[in-house]
Structures are given as C-alpha cells and as structure tokens.
Design a protein around this motif. Structure first.
Motif, PDB file in Angstrom:
ATOM      1  N   TRP A 452       0.815  -1.200   0.000  1.00 18.23           N
ATOM      2  CA  TRP A 452       0.000   0.000   0.000  1.00 18.23           C
ATOM      3  C   TRP A 452       0.859   1.265   0.000  1.00 18.23           C
ATOM      4  CZ3 TRP A 452      -5.531   0.356   1.831  1.00 18.23           C
ATOM      5  CH2 TRP A 452      -6.212  -0.844   1.578  1.00 18.23           C
ATOM      6  N   GLU A 453       1.972   1.218   0.700  1.00 19.79           N
ATOM      7  CA  GLU A 453       2.855   2.386   0.736  1.00 19.79           C
ATOM      8  C   GLU A 453       3.484   2.642  -0.629  1.00 19.79           C
ATOM      9  OE1 GLU A 453       5.548   1.733   3.982  1.00 19.79           O
ATOM     10  OE2 GLU A 453       4.258   2.801   5.400  1.00 19.79           O
ATOM     11  N   ARG A 454       3.814   1.562  -1.365  1.00 20.83           N
ATOM     12  CA  ARG A 454       4.395   1.740  -2.699  1.00 20.83           C
ATOM     13  C   ARG A 454       3.418   2.449  -3.638  1.00 20.83           C
ATOM     14  NH1 ARG A 454       6.671  -3.547  -1.924  1.00 20.83           N
ATOM     15  NH2 ARG A 454       4.956  -4.509  -3.112  1.00 20.83           N
ATOM     16  N   LEU A 455       2.120   2.247  -3.418  1.00 18.65           N
ATOM     17  CA  LEU A 455       1.105   2.901  -4.248  1.00 18.65           C
ATOM     18  C   LEU A 455       0.636   4.223  -3.660  1.00 18.65           C
ATOM     19  CD1 LEU A 455      -0.942  -0.280  -5.177  1.00 18.65           C
ATOM     20  CD2 LEU A 455       0.378   1.124  -6.758  1.00 18.65           C
ATOM     21  N   GLY A 456       1.177   4.585  -2.496  1.00 15.72           N
ATOM     22  CA  GLY A 456       0.882   5.884  -1.905  1.00 15.72           C
ATOM     23  C   GLY A 456      -0.496   6.021  -1.294  1.00 15.72           C
ATOM     24  N   ILE A 457      -1.121   4.922  -0.856  1.00 19.41           N
ATOM     25  CA  ILE A 457      -2.480   5.011  -0.324  1.00 19.41           C
ATOM     26  C   ILE A 457      -2.578   4.546   1.128  1.00 19.41           C
ATOM     27  CG2 ILE A 457      -3.543   4.745  -2.593  1.00 19.41           C
ATOM     28  CD1 ILE A 457      -4.137   1.825  -1.857  1.00 19.41           C
ATOM     29  N   TYR A 458      -1.472   4.079   1.710  1.00 18.53           N
ATOM     30  CA  TYR A 458      -1.568   3.488   3.047  1.00 18.53           C
ATOM     31  C   TYR A 458      -1.972   4.521   4.096  1.00 18.53           C
ATOM     32  CZ  TYR A 458      -0.633   0.982   7.319  1.00 18.53           C
ATOM     33  OH  TYR A 458      -0.794   0.400   8.546  1.00 18.53           O
ATOM     34  N   GLU A 459      -1.362   5.679   4.086  1.00 18.92           N
ATOM     35  CA  GLU A 459      -1.626   6.674   5.131  1.00 18.92           C
ATOM     36  C   GLU A 459      -3.085   7.113   5.127  1.00 18.92           C
ATOM     37  OE1 GLU A 459       0.026  10.994   6.771  1.00 18.92           O
ATOM     38  OE2 GLU A 459       0.927  10.056   4.998  1.00 18.92           O
ATOM     39  N   ALA A 460      -3.637   7.369   3.939  1.00 18.38           N
ATOM     40  CA  ALA A 460      -5.035   7.800   3.851  1.00 18.38           C
ATOM     41  C   ALA A 460      -5.964   6.699   4.349  1.00 18.38           C
ATOM     42  CB  ALA A 460      -5.372   8.175   2.410  1.00 18.38           C
ATOM     43  N   TRP A 461      -5.681   5.448   3.961  1.00 18.95           N
ATOM     44  CA  TRP A 461      -6.510   4.330   4.415  1.00 18.95           C
ATOM     45  C   TRP A 461      -6.425   4.159   5.928  1.00 18.95           C
ATOM     46  CZ3 TRP A 461      -4.676  -0.140   6.835  1.00 18.95           C
ATOM     47  CH2 TRP A 461      -5.643  -1.121   7.072  1.00 18.95           C
ATOM     48  N   SER A 462      -5.199   4.207   6.458  1.00 23.87           N
ATOM     49  CA  SER A 462      -4.999   4.002   7.886  1.00 23.87           C
ATOM     50  C   SER A 462      -5.734   5.055   8.709  1.00 23.87           C
ATOM     51  CB  SER A 462      -3.503   4.033   8.208  1.00 23.87           C
ATOM     52  OG  SER A 462      -3.275   3.802   9.581  1.00 23.87           O
ATOM     53  N   LYS A 463      -5.732   6.281   8.243  1.00 18.55           N
ATOM     54  CA  LYS A 463      -6.428   7.353   8.964  1.00 18.55           C
ATOM     55  C   LYS A 463      -7.936   7.120   8.955  1.00 18.55           C
ATOM     56  CE  LYS A 463      -3.029  11.069   8.394  1.00 18.55           C
ATOM     57  NZ  LYS A 463      -2.733  12.382   7.764  1.00 18.55           N
ATOM     58  N   ARG A 464      -8.463   6.647   7.835  1.00 18.67           N
ATOM     59  CA  ARG A 464      -9.903   6.402   7.783  1.00 18.67           C
ATOM     60  C   ARG A 464     -10.285   5.261   8.730  1.00 18.67           C
ATOM     61  NH1 ARG A 464     -12.997   9.181   5.258  1.00 18.67           N
ATOM     62  NH2 ARG A 464     -14.736   7.705   5.502  1.00 18.67           N
ATOM     63  N   MET A 465      -9.499   4.192   8.747  1.00 14.06           N
ATOM     64  CA  MET A 465      -9.801   3.075   9.634  1.00 14.06           C
ATOM     65  C   MET A 465      -9.724   3.509  11.105  1.00 14.06           C
ATOM     66  SD  MET A 465     -10.537   0.480   7.673  1.00 14.06           S
ATOM     67  CE  MET A 465     -11.202   1.628   6.451  1.00 14.06           C
ATOM     68  N   ALA A 466      -8.796   4.390  11.410  1.00 12.92           N
ATOM     69  CA  ALA A 466      -8.608   4.832  12.795  1.00 12.92           C
ATOM     70  C   ALA A 466      -9.830   5.587  13.312  1.00 12.92           C
ATOM     71  CB  ALA A 466      -7.361   5.711  12.897  1.00 12.92           C
ATOM     72  N   VAL A 467     -10.596   6.204  12.408  1.00 12.12           N
ATOM     73  CA  VAL A 467     -11.805   6.929  12.811  1.00 12.12           C
ATOM     74  C   VAL A 467     -12.765   5.999  13.554  1.00 12.12           C
ATOM     75  CG1 VAL A 467     -13.880   8.075  11.928  1.00 12.12           C
ATOM     76  CG2 VAL A 467     -11.637   8.649  10.990  1.00 12.12           C
TER      77      VAL A 467
END
Length: 501
Positions: A452-467
């Motif tokens: 996910w980090e290689r595609l640049g989407i991990y941080e956005a996904w992780s923040k949404r899940m943390a909600v």
C-alpha cells in the motif's frame, strides 16, 4: 428420509415464525421508523422503470451496506441500487436465533459512518455493550434509511438478481422483474455465505420421530426434555448451551457433541485497548511451530481452550468471557467421536462410534460452519464486478474484521488504480479454521503495508480506519526490535506452513 427432511423444514419454518413473534424486549437505538422506510422503498419500486445506477449491490447485510456506506462517504454522487432476498436490511441476522449477540463490543461493528452502540449499560457480565439480534437489525434499518434519504440509494427487498445478469426479480411475484442499466459494477455481497441451521436440513440422517431442531426453537421452548444434545462445537453451540443453562437446565442433562475441540478468543483480551500491542510483544518471544505460538498466546490469556485436558485442533474465533468459559466447563457429558452421521430414536451415530440417547431427548442442530462454508475464493475486483470476501488486510483489533474489510474494499474501489493493482493490495483469502493461521497475521499485515505504501495510499486508508478504531498490526507503536522479531517469526512460520501444504 424425505419425510424426515420435510418435517424438519416445516418445523424450521415454525421456529422462524415463533421467533419473530417473540421479540426480545430492547431499547431502541434511535427514532428509526421501519414503516416509514418500507413506505419509501415501496414508493420507489412501484414507479421503478428504466432503472440505472453506478453500482448494483447484491445483499443488504454488513458487507453490502458497509461497502455502500464507505463508497458514498468517498464519492457522494454515486448512484447505488441494493437488492436483498429478505424483507429488511440485516443479512443473516434476519434468520439468526433470537438470543444471539455480537461476540465483540458493539463499538467495533457496523458501517463507517454510523456507530452501533447506543450507550446502554453492559449486560451478561460484560464490560462493554454487545448488541443483540434485534438491536442489530434496527441499526441496519437506520443505516439504510439514511442512505435512501440522500436520494443516491434505492433498495429492493424480497428480491434477487438473476445470475450473470442485472435483472432484479421479485421473490414474492416471480413474474415481476426490473432491468437495471449498471454503469460501473455489480457488487456481490453474498459470495461469503453464512450457513444457518434453520435454513437448511441437517447435514446428517434423522430418523422419523427423532426431535432435531435449530437453535431458533430454544427461545420459545416450553416443554422439558429428559436430555439435551447439542450437536456442534462452534459459537452457535456455545450460545445454545449457555442459553439452556441460563434457563435452568442442569448441566448434567446437557450432552455436547464436539467433533473437534476449539480455541476461543478471550473477551478481556479482545476488549483491551492495547490488544494488538500485547499480541506483538507476546509473539516476539521465541517460537517456530504453530503449537509453540499458540501456547504463548494461551499463556498470555489471549486464547483459551474450553477443556484444559484436550488439545484444540480448530479455531472458529468465537469470543468468550471467562465466566462463559467456566459455565461451559460445567458440561461433563462431552462426546468426541467425530461428526454426526445419524440421529436415531434412541442413539446418535458418529464417525467413530455411537452413543445411546434417552427416548424423547431434544437434539439442537448447531452443525453449521458459518462463513467457513466458503471453500473457494476469486479476485475481488474485475472489470464489471466486485466480489466482497475476506481479504488482506486481515488483522484488526477487537473483532472488527468484517466491518473493516467492507469499508476497505470500497476505499480501494474509489482509488484511481488499475484492477490488477486493486487486487494486489486487496487480496482475497479463503477463511480457515486452522488455529495456527492467526500466527501468520503479523507477516501478512506487514506485507500489505509495504504494498500500500508503494502505491501511496496506506496513510489515507490508515487514517480512515482509525476513525472507527479499526487498527491493524502495522499501526501499532512498539519497540521496533520487538515488532521486527515478531514479524520475522510470523514470516518464517507462514512459509513453513505453505511448504507443509
């Protein structure tokens, strides 16, 4: 045999009717009005001509509604049609026995935008609220009502989508159909089928005159029986035993048919806010085999066996409190002769022998395998279809796996990525009851994070899940050397397991 199966089907239908009539009294979650939603849906469908949508979602259970909710959160202009064979939202909860509750806290379950918990004090000795069947159905009704009110969602109940088409057909009026023009994809939320005893004949022979019932019957149980035989070792069987004993049935009248002993997840561990940190630290201890890893989890009170002297060979991920485990241990009539082959009038035949049974005994069919009846898997994303199923990431704290997976699949669908890239980051998995599969989660989560980090989407996904508090091992902050050691051992075990297979 045919007469016995027919009698069982008629009795199962009675159980469903009786269960609906005897609803558990419960506080309502909100001002949701089922009649209002039904009227809105009926008004939409009565005038339905020339239907079109971006996504046609099959199934209004957790997966279908969870996907729809998150897709609308990310792309609010999306047009969606939802179809379900039931008369209301809620998926398999419509068919479950009336005394069923969530395994895990209500706060971990549901869709991204609406929380399930209603602030009521915990009951049954729990430390956190766990919703019952009626509360869950009410919640899903409110979720769908909110969607319909946006004008972006239409719902068709008592209906199904014909295979390999986009034609909606009514279950109650089979000649009534609707052709839907789908601009993007059909989303199948029913591929992972939950097997429920009340909806199918027993998977074994039943002699005419023998009394075999699904758990749904127990809620309206009035007569007393000379003995109670609970067939199965999963969460449904555990619930049924606990229900019987809570209603005054002595433990010595309960006979438990256990094909395989199982590990269960300790609820105190599951409810702990640092559960993933504790698991990482535990699995940083030295281990290399499945038995060693499970012994470590058991030592740290993360998993338990029901009976201390019997080695579990399965894990259905049932979540129990120590009080519930202690109650189950009161049952001393435990039969370990494999799976049931036949229920007779005065005996039960199993794979490795038979046992006598007193005349007039009640057998409770709990031999369903829940979502483990899924034997295959397929790519989640294709050009014109999404098949919702278990996928990576697979490890989330507090029992929220399926809720997080539905939202994760919608998140990935909303990204500007190719289908092969979506399948790479959201890889489908076949559910497994092997107890040591839990030990592979650390490595698989780390592998997912890197992709996910290689595609640049991990941080956005992780923040949404943390909600919603849906965290995975990759989000846990512990000593880097501890995490590295735990992940390395998980990786080594994963590849060793692949070689064994």
């Amino acid at each position: 045999l045919a007469q016995a199966i027919l009698a069982q089907a008629v009795f199962s239908a009675f159980c469903i009717f009786k269960q609906v009539a005897d609803v558990i009294p419960t506080e309502m979650l909100s001002d949701f009005d089922p009649a209002k939603l039904e009227a809105e849906v009926e008004a939409q469908n009565t005038s339905a001509t020339g239907l079109d949508c971006d996504y046609l979602v099959i199934g209004a259970g957790l997966l279908g509604l969870g996907f729809t909710d998150e897709l609308l959160n990310l792309k609010p202009d999306t047009k969606i049609i939802i179809v379900d064979k039931h008369s209301q939202a809620g998926g398999h909860w419509n068919d479950d026995y009336a005394f069923v509750r969530l395994h895990a806290p209500s706060e971990t379950y549901g869709v991204m935008s609406q929380r399930l918990e209603n602030g009521l004090p915990p009951c049954h000795g729990d430390t956190k609220e766990r919703a019952n069947r009626d509360e869950i159905l009410h919640y899903f009704g409110k979720v769908l009502e909110t969607m319909v009110e946006t004008g972006q969602v239409r719902a068709f109940f008592n209906s199904f989508v014909e295979p390999d088409t986009s034609i909606i057909r009514s279950c109650t009026s089979p000649t009534k159909t609707f052709q839907v023009s789908v601009r993007k994809k059909i989303v199948d939320g029913t591929f992972v089928k939950v097997e429920i005893p009340v909806l199918r004949p027993p998977p074994y022979l039943v002699s005419a005159g023998a009394t075999v019932v699904p758990p749904n019957y127990l809620f309206s149980l009035e007569a007393e029986f000379p003995a109670y035989y609970v067939l199965g070792a999963g969460k449904t069987a555990m619930d049924s035993i606990l229900w019987l004993m809570s209603r005054g049935v002595p433990a010595d009248l309960v006979h438990w048919i256990v094909p395989r002993d199982v590990y269960v997840i300790n609820r105190s561990f599951c409810e702990s806010p640092d559960s993933l940190e504790r698991m990482l630290e535990a699995l940083a201890e030295e281990w290399s085999t499945g038995k060693q890893g499970l012994n470590i989890l058991e030592k740290h009170s993360m998993v338990s066996r029901i009976f201390a002297d019997h080695e579990p060979t399965s894990c259905k991920y049932a979540i129990l409190s120590q009080t519930e485990i202690a109650e189950l241990r009161k049952v001393q009539n435990v039969v370990r002769l494999g799976y049931v082959q036949k229920v007779g009038l005065d005996s039960i035949t199993l794979q490795h022998g038979s046992i006598p049974m007193p005349a007039g005994a009640l057998c409770i069919d709990c031999a369903a395998s829940a979502f483990y009846c899924q034997k295959d898997r397929r790519p989640i994303f294709s050009d014109n279809r999404i098949t919702l199923q278990m996928c990576l990431p697979s490890s989330h704290g507090s029992g929220s796996v399926w809720s997080a997976m539905a939202a994760t699949t919608a998140f990935v669908e909303a990204q500007p990525m190719r289908e092969d890239e979506k399948n790479m980051v959201c890889t489908s998995l076949t559910p497994s009851a092997d107890p040591d599969w839990v030990l592979t989660g650390l490595y698989l989560d780390e592998k997912k994070r890197q992709r996910w980090e290689r595609l640049g989407i991990y941080e956005a996904w992780s923040k949404r899940m943390a909600v919603r508090g849906w965290s995975s091992f990759s989000d846990v902050e512990v000593d880097p050397s501890v995490k590295a050691r735990a992940v390395a051992q998980s990786r080594q075990f994963f590849f060793a397991k692949m070689e064994w297979r």
